[in-house]
Scaffold this motif. Sequence first.
Motif, short mmCIF file in Angstrom:
data_model
loop_
_atom_site.label_atom_id
_atom_site.label_comp_id
_atom_site.label_asym_id
_atom_site.label_seq_id
_atom_site.Cartn_x
_atom_site.Cartn_y
_atom_site.Cartn_z
N TYR A 11 42.40 34.29 50.09
CA TYR A 11 43.12 34.58 48.94
C TYR A 11 43.32 32.82 48.20
O TYR A 11 44.52 32.58 48.98
CB TYR A 11 44.63 35.51 49.14
N SER A 12 42.88 33.21 46.96
CA SER A 12 43.90 31.65 46.39
C SER A 12 44.06 32.31 45.51
O SER A 12 43.53 32.89 44.35
CB SER A 12 42.30 31.21 45.42
N TYR A 13 45.71 31.61 45.65
CA TYR A 13 46.37 31.95 43.64
C TYR A 13 47.18 30.69 43.86
O TYR A 13 47.50 29.84 44.99
CB TYR A 13 46.78 33.00 44.56
N SER A 14 47.87 30.73 42.94
CA SER A 14 49.17 29.71 42.32
C SER A 14 49.87 30.51 42.96
O SER A 14 50.17 31.70 42.45
CB SER A 14 49.05 29.81 41.18
N HIS A 15 51.13 29.93 43.14
CA HIS A 15 52.41 30.25 44.10
C HIS A 15 53.22 31.37 43.04
O HIS A 15 54.23 31.99 43.50
CB HIS A 15 52.92 28.87 44.89
N LYS A 16 53.32 31.08 41.79
CA LYS A 16 53.58 32.06 40.66
C LYS A 16 53.28 32.61 40.34
O LYS A 16 53.92 33.61 39.74
CB LYS A 16 53.34 31.05 40.13
N ASP A 17 51.83 33.26 41.42
CA ASP A 17 51.51 34.09 41.06
C ASP A 17 51.43 35.23 42.94
O ASP A 17 51.08 36.18 43.22
CB ASP A 17 50.03 34.72 41.13
N GLU A 18 52.29 34.81 43.75
CA GLU A 18 52.52 35.11 45.25
C GLU A 18 53.18 36.75 45.44
O GLU A 18 52.70 37.05 45.89
CB GLU A 18 53.20 34.65 45.87
N ARG A 19 53.01 37.16 44.42
CA ARG A 19 53.78 38.63 44.31
C ARG A 19 52.71 39.50 43.91
O ARG A 19 52.50 40.59 44.84
CB ARG A 19 54.18 39.08 43.58
N PHE A 20 51.96 39.18 43.12
CA PHE A 20 50.28 39.98 43.43
C PHE A 20 48.98 39.57 45.00
O PHE A 20 49.08 41.06 44.78
CB PHE A 20 49.58 39.37 41.68
N CYS A 21 50.03 38.46 45.57
CA CYS A 21 49.08 38.53 46.41
C CYS A 21 49.15 39.03 47.71
O CYS A 21 48.75 39.59 48.61
CB CYS A 21 49.31 37.06 46.94
N GLU A 22 51.30 39.48 47.43
CA GLU A 22 51.36 40.03 48.49
C GLU A 22 51.30 41.87 48.47
O GLU A 22 51.20 42.28 49.05
CB GLU A 22 53.22 40.03 48.58
N THR A 23 51.25 42.39 47.10
CA THR A 23 50.76 43.02 46.42
C THR A 23 49.06 43.74 47.18
O THR A 23 49.47 45.01 47.11
CB THR A 23 50.87 44.35 45.37
N LEU A 24 48.52 42.78 47.15
CA LEU A 24 47.02 43.23 47.35
C LEU A 24 47.25 43.84 48.90
O LEU A 24 46.11 44.49 49.21
CB LEU A 24 45.69 42.38 46.86
N ARG A 25 47.90 42.62 49.55
CA ARG A 25 47.40 42.94 50.88
C ARG A 25 47.83 43.58 51.39
O ARG A 25 47.72 44.53 52.09
CB ARG A 25 48.21 41.75 51.05
N ALA A 26 48.85 44.00 50.89
CA ALA A 26 49.34 45.59 51.19
C ALA A 26 48.46 46.46 50.98
O ALA A 26 48.78 48.09 51.22
CB ALA A 26 50.97 46.22 50.72
N HIS A 27 48.05 46.96 49.84
CA HIS A 27 46.92 48.13 49.90
C HIS A 27 46.10 47.63 50.37
O HIS A 27 44.67 48.64 50.55
CB HIS A 27 46.22 47.95 48.13
N LEU A 28 45.45 46.75 50.92
CA LEU A 28 44.78 46.43 52.17
C LEU A 28 44.69 46.69 53.83
O LEU A 28 44.18 46.29 54.43
CB LEU A 28 43.69 45.23 52.13
N SER A 29 46.77 46.79 53.77
CA SER A 29 46.57 46.53 55.27
C SER A 29 46.82 47.50 56.07
O SER A 29 46.28 47.35 56.57
CB SER A 29 48.26 46.83 55.11
N VAL A 30 45.64 48.84 55.73
CA VAL A 30 44.99 49.60 56.53
C VAL A 30 43.61 49.29 57.70
O VAL A 30 43.89 49.31 57.98
CB VAL A 30 45.07 50.93 55.17
N LEU A 31 42.94 49.23 55.67
CA LEU A 31 41.95 47.60 56.34
C LEU A 31 42.37 46.86 57.44
O LEU A 31 42.14 46.83 58.57
CB LEU A 31 41.55 47.77 55.45
N GLU A 32 43.42 46.51 57.74
CA GLU A 32 43.51 44.76 58.58
C GLU A 32 44.08 45.50 59.53
O GLU A 32 44.05 44.92 60.75
CB GLU A 32 45.22 44.35 57.43
#
Length: 447
Positions: A11-32
Amino acid sequence: MEISSGVSIFYSYSHKDERFCETLRAHLSVLERKEVISSWYDRKIKPGQLWQREIDTNIKRADIIVLLVSADFVASDYCYQEELQIAMERHEANQAIVVPVVVRPVDFSETPFSKIQALPKDAYPITKWNDEDEAWINVVEGIKSAINEVRFLKKRGGSDEGFRSINHYLVRELDSLEGAFEADGSNATNRGLSTGLFDLDRVTDGLHKSDFIAIAGRPGMGKTDLALKIACNAVIAEKKSVGYFSLNLPVDRLMRKMLSALGRLPVHKLFRGDLEEDDWPRLTSAVSLLKDLPLYIDDNISLSIDELRNRAIKTKEDKNVELIIVDSLQHMDFNSEHATPESISKVISRLARELKIPIIATTTISRDVEGRPNKRPLTRDLGAWRCLEEDADTMIFVYRDEVYNEDSVDNGVTELIVAKNSSASSIGTVKVFYTPGTCSFDNFLDD
């Protein structure tokens, strides 16, 4: 720390967008959790580790690089100049897949990734959706498609194995020759998949694995009927699975054409439903031939080259198809900026090598040919698709003299002009019978 399990995502992102990274990881958590994927982002850097080395190591090992795009991402010197540069180099070298996800409104038209299909749908920013969860589900579906592509490519062998000794390839070639030598029937001298047209097989040596075969001609020459002839021969006579992309005709018209050809029924009767009593046994016979055969048809009329590639890979993985046909290239979706005949041609050529199966594509040539006394097509008549001359392994033009000359001595005969043939190095013209009324191609017997 190296990502080692499943398909690796960076995941490449600005720290100001960290919440979006966390949300996407949550949606992909089953696959992980199922170890289908593993992920890395900079919050995984442990105290005492060199942060730049950890980022460089993991982005260079990732299978998929997700860019969370916003104005802050574009403005970040490290995201834009360091991580993005590595990501694009690996994407262009086919070493990784870059997936831009637009999280907040931003103009990214001048960025290096502007030509890559972005998520969610239509690159509409996450924060502008009425329901952000729906936007994330759309993003997840796109990322799953990329995951499936990576998993397929990891499964396949061959070119991903790196350097192999000459003995490895000698053994493989001798095995192939031995198989061809011991083959039975009329296809015994052909090492490729038979088209069902013996003279065409004799010149081309059949349809070889990893080859891109282009079939071109003016409208009315029978390109679609020829493609269907090859598809039906592959599934009926050769017992192969076939994937057929019909970018022009809907599936019901394709079915009528196939039933017409196999049952020797006038196609207009099937279109009108005007069947006589004597026609029903032939129709029943044609249906019996096709029933339960592994012929898979996609008649989506707005496929982009990325969508076609993803669907072809999935069909190969799910159905083990051994031949793919794309009819007609000129009806591809050209709405995206990077969709050009050149890019489409190269993607299909590379796809044939990736899947290690022959891919046939049909297209219409320029009407300029009709301004010449001799209207037989030449490679320069490909017009916008002149790139096929370079990218295709085999180039076949379809020509019917009777279309232009009412008194032609070749009435009912179609010429298949093999203008390029990388597999067997032989070119020339072969004649076949073509009956437009029944959509049927047959071998030509010259007395």
